[in-house]
Design an enzyme around this catalytic site. Structure first.
Site, PDB file in Angstrom:
ATOM      1  CE  LYS A  45      50.640 -28.525 -19.800  1.00 27.81           C
ATOM      2  NZ  LYS A  45      50.843 -29.747 -19.046  1.00 27.81           N
TER       3      LYS A  45
ATOM      4  CB  SER B 294      51.496 -24.186 -21.378  1.00 32.85           C
ATOM      5  OG  SER B 294      52.508 -24.389 -22.343  1.00 32.85           O
TER       6      SER B 294
ATOM      7  CG  HIS C 191      49.199 -50.095  -1.107  1.00 27.43           C
ATOM      8  ND1 HIS C 191      50.411 -50.378  -0.518  1.00 27.43           N
ATOM      9  CD2 HIS C 191      48.256 -50.683  -0.320  1.00 27.43           C
ATOM     10  CE1 HIS C 191      50.209 -51.119   0.563  1.00 27.43           C
ATOM     11  NE2 HIS C 191      48.909 -51.306   0.716  1.00 27.43           N
TER      12      HIS C 191
ATOM     13  CD  GLU D 119      52.444 -28.130 -10.801  1.00 29.63           C
ATOM     14  OE1 GLU D 119      53.531 -27.715 -11.231  1.00 29.63           O
ATOM     15  OE2 GLU D 119      51.506 -28.442 -11.555  1.00 29.63           O
TER      16      GLU D 119
END
Ligand code: ARG
Length: 455
Positions: free
Chosen positions: A281, A275, A154, A288
């Site tokens: 960043k 970024s 979970h 991804e």
């Protein structure tokens, strides 16, 4: 030039041509198409349909075409498909003898053959990519047998495992992905050539011979099935979808582990991007993208399933739609596998953070309860006692390892100093030693099995 102009009195409408053509994409398997044709004429000569000299002229012509496409000396034109293109080019080069190439053959069995050869070749390239990934995983596993980390259910910290154990789960998944592709290769490895348009031919073709020339186990046994099913492509898409799903889950974990909240690992700069606005960043774009690209592979699977579902036997032009999705899925999966392996190679494991995270999440609570059980407390009572102690720890913001013995004794007189040894991360992990568990001995056995598997 159209292969089928004889029966027609009007020129094809230009829009119809562009809508109908497949050369723009089936050119991809020109090598397989030519290889199939060479096997076909070799067989035709063997059974006396072509003379040896005709065979040799055709093969020489075909080899020349292959070489010229390879070297980009020969450009594709507006032929309808790769089969028409090669045949027309052959006739152009060697004259009337070239017109004998298509004897005893239809484009229906030809395209069925080409696609099988192509899928088979691609499986042979996909398998080593999975193996490379597994080799990388195995190295990481060996280096992290003692890297403790929380195991989750979970997405809540559950029990301690090791990074080696966690990675081993993916090793297993990729082993099955590998086997699925191998199985598909075996199942599809029968030669459809000779099936003709749908009902075989009246020529005395030697289908055993063409099958063996092309390294198939043998000829397919029903000519209608041979030209009308595409289940090997569907299996491939299904295999790739499952493999992409595994990669995608792994990427999801890498993204989390690499985040500021976890800091379990750090991705190398070379596998990260920045970024345009936020200078701080460092984003896990590659992970991804791999996660994202799983969607297009599933799309290809659903698309071909849908194309095939209502088709009456045997060949229907709908089946020309079997190609682009398969090509795209193969390219995508190959790219993702290679990049994923590279990314994995580049990660730095932050052992201390992983272990700290396992500690502060009460992942040893089950082991504490089990210790009580070993000392005569019924499990349900032990569960309640440890639960109460966890609550005390949460209030004080400490771990079970840091709770003083008096506190333990306040709740149950059974506790002794030994509890601390029993709930150490190392103890919790190493006592889990049945095969498949994260304990060091079990893990070493499994790693040895994997090593043997990979060699
Ligand atoms: N381009 C076609 C395909 O991919 C080749 C087979 C054509 N056969 C036919 N009967 N029109 O399916």
């Amino acid at each position: 030039m159209k292969l089928w102009g004889g029966r027609f009195t009007k020129e094809e409408n230009q829009l119809v041509h562009s809508f109908n053509e497949s050369l723009s994409f089936d050119r991809r398997f020109y090598a397989q198409d030519i290889k199939g044709s060479i096997a076909h004429v070799t067989m035709l000569a063997k059974v006396g349909i072509l003379t040896d000299s005709e065979r040799d002229q055709i093969i020489e012509g075909l080899n020349g075409i292959k070489a010229d496409i390879d070297s980009e000396k020969l450009a594709f034109n507006d032929a309808e498909d790769i089969h028409s293109f090669v045949e027309a080019e052959l006739i152009d080069r060697i004259g009337d003898v070239g017109k004998k190439l298509h004897t005893g053959r239809s484009r229906n069995d030809q395209v069925a053959l080409d696609m099988r050869l192509y899928v088979r070749d691609e499986i042979d390239e996909l398998l080593p990519l999975i193996k490379d990934l597994q080799k990388e995983l195995l190295q990481l596993m060996e280096a992290n047998i003692d890297t403790y980390m929380p195991g989750f259910t979970h997405l809540q910290k559950a029990q301690p495992v090791t990074l080696a154990h966690h990675l081993g789960a993916y090793f297993e998944m990729f082993s099955r992905d590998y086997q699925r592709l191998e199985d598909n290769r075996k199942r599809m490895n029968y030669c459809p050539l000779g099936a003709g348009a749908l009902a075989g031919t009246t020529y005395p073709l030697d289908r055993e011979l063409t099958a063996s020339l092309l390294d198939f186990y043998g000829p397919t046994l029903n000519s209608m099935d041979s030209v009308s099913d595409r289940d090997y492509s569907l299996e491939l898409l299904s295999d790739l979808s499952i493999c992409m799903m595994h990669l995608s889950r792994f990427c999801e974990e890498i993204i989390m582990w690499n985040s500021n909240e976890y800091r379990f690992i750090e991705l190398d700069d070379s596998y990260s991007t920045g970024s345009s606005i936020m200078p701080q960043k460092k984003n896990p774009d590659i992970a991804e993208l791999i996660r994202g690209k799983s969607g297009r592979v599933y799309g290809a699977l659903v698309s071909l399933m849908t194309t095939m579902k209502g088709l009456p036997l045997a060949y229907n032009k709908d089946m020309q739609e079997d190609k682009e999705g398969v090509f795209d899925a193969i390219d995508t999966a190959k790219g993702c596998l290679a990049l994923f392996t590279g990314m994995l190679k580049s990660i730095t494991v932050n052992k201390a953070n992983m272990e700290a995270s396992a500690k502060n999440g009460f992942t040893n609570a089950t082991d504490a309860a089990d210790w009580l059980v070993k000392n005569g407390v019924p499990f349900r009572d032990a569960h309640g006692i440890i639960g109460t102690l966890v609550l005390t720890c949460i209030e004080r913001d400490i771990s079970l390892d840091e709770l003083p013995l008096e506190e333990y004794k306040k709740i149950s007189p059974v506790f002794t100093e030994e509890i601390y040894e029993a709930i150490k991360m190392k103890t919790c992990v190493d006592k889990r030693n049945t095969i498949g568990a994260p304990g060091r001995d079990a893990m070493e056995k499994v790693i040895a099995i994997y090593k043997e598997k990979l060699n």
